[in-house]
Design a protein around this motif. Sequence first.
Motif, PDB file in Angstrom:
ATOM      1  N   ASP A  29      51.608  42.019  45.331  1.00  0.00           N
ATOM      2  CA  ASP A  29      50.209  41.651  45.117  1.00  0.00           C
ATOM      3  C   ASP A  29      50.016  40.386  44.286  1.00  0.00           C
ATOM      4  O   ASP A  29      48.956  40.215  43.688  1.00  0.00           O
ATOM      5  CB  ASP A  29      49.482  42.810  44.421  1.00  0.00           C
ATOM      6  N   CYS A  30      51.007  39.506  44.241  1.00  0.00           N
ATOM      7  CA  CYS A  30      50.856  38.345  43.371  1.00  0.00           C
ATOM      8  C   CYS A  30      51.123  37.035  44.122  1.00  0.00           C
ATOM      9  O   CYS A  30      51.923  36.206  43.686  1.00  0.00           O
ATOM     10  CB  CYS A  30      51.776  38.459  42.165  1.00  0.00           C
ATOM     11  N   TRP A  31      50.445  36.855  45.239  1.00  0.00           N
ATOM     12  CA  TRP A  31      50.500  35.577  45.926  1.00  0.00           C
ATOM     13  C   TRP A  31      49.647  34.544  45.192  1.00  0.00           C
ATOM     14  O   TRP A  31      49.964  33.360  45.212  1.00  0.00           O
ATOM     15  CB  TRP A  31      50.000  35.738  47.363  1.00  0.00           C
ATOM     16  N   MET A  32      48.574  34.987  44.593  1.00  0.00           N
ATOM     17  CA  MET A  32      47.722  34.119  43.778  1.00  0.00           C
ATOM     18  C   MET A  32      47.530  34.776  42.416  1.00  0.00           C
ATOM     19  O   MET A  32      47.271  35.975  42.335  1.00  0.00           O
ATOM     20  CB  MET A  32      46.360  33.908  44.450  1.00  0.00           C
ATOM     21  N   VAL A  33      47.670  34.010  41.339  1.00  0.00           N
ATOM     22  CA  VAL A  33      47.482  34.522  39.996  1.00  0.00           C
ATOM     23  C   VAL A  33      46.530  33.595  39.260  1.00  0.00           C
ATOM     24  O   VAL A  33      46.524  32.376  39.491  1.00  0.00           O
ATOM     25  CB  VAL A  33      48.835  34.634  39.249  1.00  0.00           C
ATOM     26  N   ASN A  34      45.695  34.161  38.398  1.00  0.00           N
ATOM     27  CA  ASN A  34      44.712  33.322  37.725  1.00  0.00           C
ATOM     28  C   ASN A  34      45.406  32.329  36.795  1.00  0.00           C
ATOM     29  O   ASN A  34      46.303  32.680  36.026  1.00  0.00           O
ATOM     30  CB  ASN A  34      43.715  34.182  36.947  1.00  0.00           C
ATOM     31  N   ASP A 143      47.517  25.568  50.325  1.00  0.00           N
ATOM     32  CA  ASP A 143      46.085  25.828  50.422  1.00  0.00           C
ATOM     33  C   ASP A 143      45.504  26.204  49.059  1.00  0.00           C
ATOM     34  O   ASP A 143      44.409  25.758  48.692  1.00  0.00           O
ATOM     35  CB  ASP A 143      45.836  26.941  51.435  1.00  0.00           C
ATOM     36  N   VAL A 144      46.234  27.028  48.305  1.00  0.00           N
ATOM     37  CA  VAL A 144      45.763  27.393  46.969  1.00  0.00           C
ATOM     38  C   VAL A 144      45.709  26.172  46.059  1.00  0.00           C
ATOM     39  O   VAL A 144      44.750  25.964  45.304  1.00  0.00           O
ATOM     40  CB  VAL A 144      46.671  28.484  46.364  1.00  0.00           C
ATOM     41  N   TYR A 145      46.731  25.323  46.146  1.00  0.00           N
ATOM     42  CA  TYR A 145      46.767  24.123  45.306  1.00  0.00           C
ATOM     43  C   TYR A 145      45.638  23.153  45.671  1.00  0.00           C
ATOM     44  O   TYR A 145      44.991  22.576  44.792  1.00  0.00           O
ATOM     45  CB  TYR A 145      48.118  23.436  45.459  1.00  0.00           C
ATOM     46  N   LYS A 163      46.388  29.967  40.941  1.00  0.00           N
ATOM     47  CA  LYS A 163      47.552  29.203  41.374  1.00  0.00           C
ATOM     48  C   LYS A 163      48.497  30.189  42.069  1.00  0.00           C
ATOM     49  O   LYS A 163      48.358  31.414  41.923  1.00  0.00           O
ATOM     50  CB  LYS A 163      48.258  28.549  40.190  1.00  0.00           C
ATOM     51  N   PHE A 164      49.439  29.674  42.842  1.00  0.00           N
ATOM     52  CA  PHE A 164      50.296  30.602  43.589  1.00  0.00           C
ATOM     53  C   PHE A 164      51.292  31.260  42.637  1.00  0.00           C
ATOM     54  O   PHE A 164      51.791  30.658  41.701  1.00  0.00           O
ATOM     55  CB  PHE A 164      51.014  29.911  44.750  1.00  0.00           C
TER      56      PHE A 164
END
Length: 239
Positions: A29-34, A143-145, A163-164
Motif C-alpha cells: 500500500d505504499c506506491w505514494m507516500v505523503n 506521473d506522481v513526480y 511522492k512515490f
Amino acid sequence: AGMRFFLQYVGCFFAFFSTGFLIASTWTDCWMVNADDSLEVSTKCRGLWWECVTNVFDGIQTCDEYDSIFAEHPVKLVLTRAMMITADILAGFGFLFLVLGLDCVKFLPDEPLIKLRICMVSGVTLLIAGVPGITGSVWYAVDVYVERSSLVFHNVFLGIQYKFGWSCWLGMAGSLGCFLSGALLTCCMYLFRETSSGRLHSAYSFRKGYSSAGTIVTNVHLPSSQTATAKMYAVDTRV
C-alpha cells in the motif's frame, strides 16, 4: 558444466527475488507516500488497491479500500494494475520453468538438451515479464513526480502532497531483476547449447559405431557349424 550450473543458480536466485519483489509491490500500500510528513501527525500511503493512514505516535494503521474494480478509476491506476498483474503472472511462470530446468531437479534427467531449452524459455519469459513491470512502476513514479512538480510550480498547496514510495521501488527492482535473470538464461545459456548438442551427437555416434562393430565381430567369430545348424533350423521352422 560447472559454469553452466553457476549461471543456472545465479539466474534462479535473481528470478526468485524478482518475482517476490513484483508480487510484493503489487499488493502493498505504499506506491505514494505523503511528502510533507513533518507537518502531519500521520503517514499516508496510497497503493493500487487501498489507502492507509498510520499514526506516528501509537503506530495504529487504518486502511480504506478503493471502490470495486468495475468502478471508474484514474487511467494511471487502472493501467498500472494491469501491467503489474501481467508482470507477476509472467515472472511466476518463468520462475517455475526455471526450477524444472535446473540440473539438480530430477525432471527429464536423461534429456539435457530439453532442460537447456526449458531454461532458455524461462529466460525469455522473465525478459517479457520485466517489460510491463518496469513500464508500470516507472510510469507511475514519473506521473506522481510530474503532478507534484506542477503543483509546486503553480504554488498550489493542497495540504497533502505525495511522492512515490517503497512499493514503487520494489516494482522497479523486481523488473530489473527479471531483465538480469532473463539475460543470463538466454544469452549465456545459449553458449552451452551448441557444446552440449555436439557432445551428445559425438556420444551417440560413438555408441552407434561401437554397436555396429560389435555386431560385425560377433558375426565374424561365429563358428561355421553353428551357422549351418542355425540355417537348417530356420529351414525346418519355415517348413
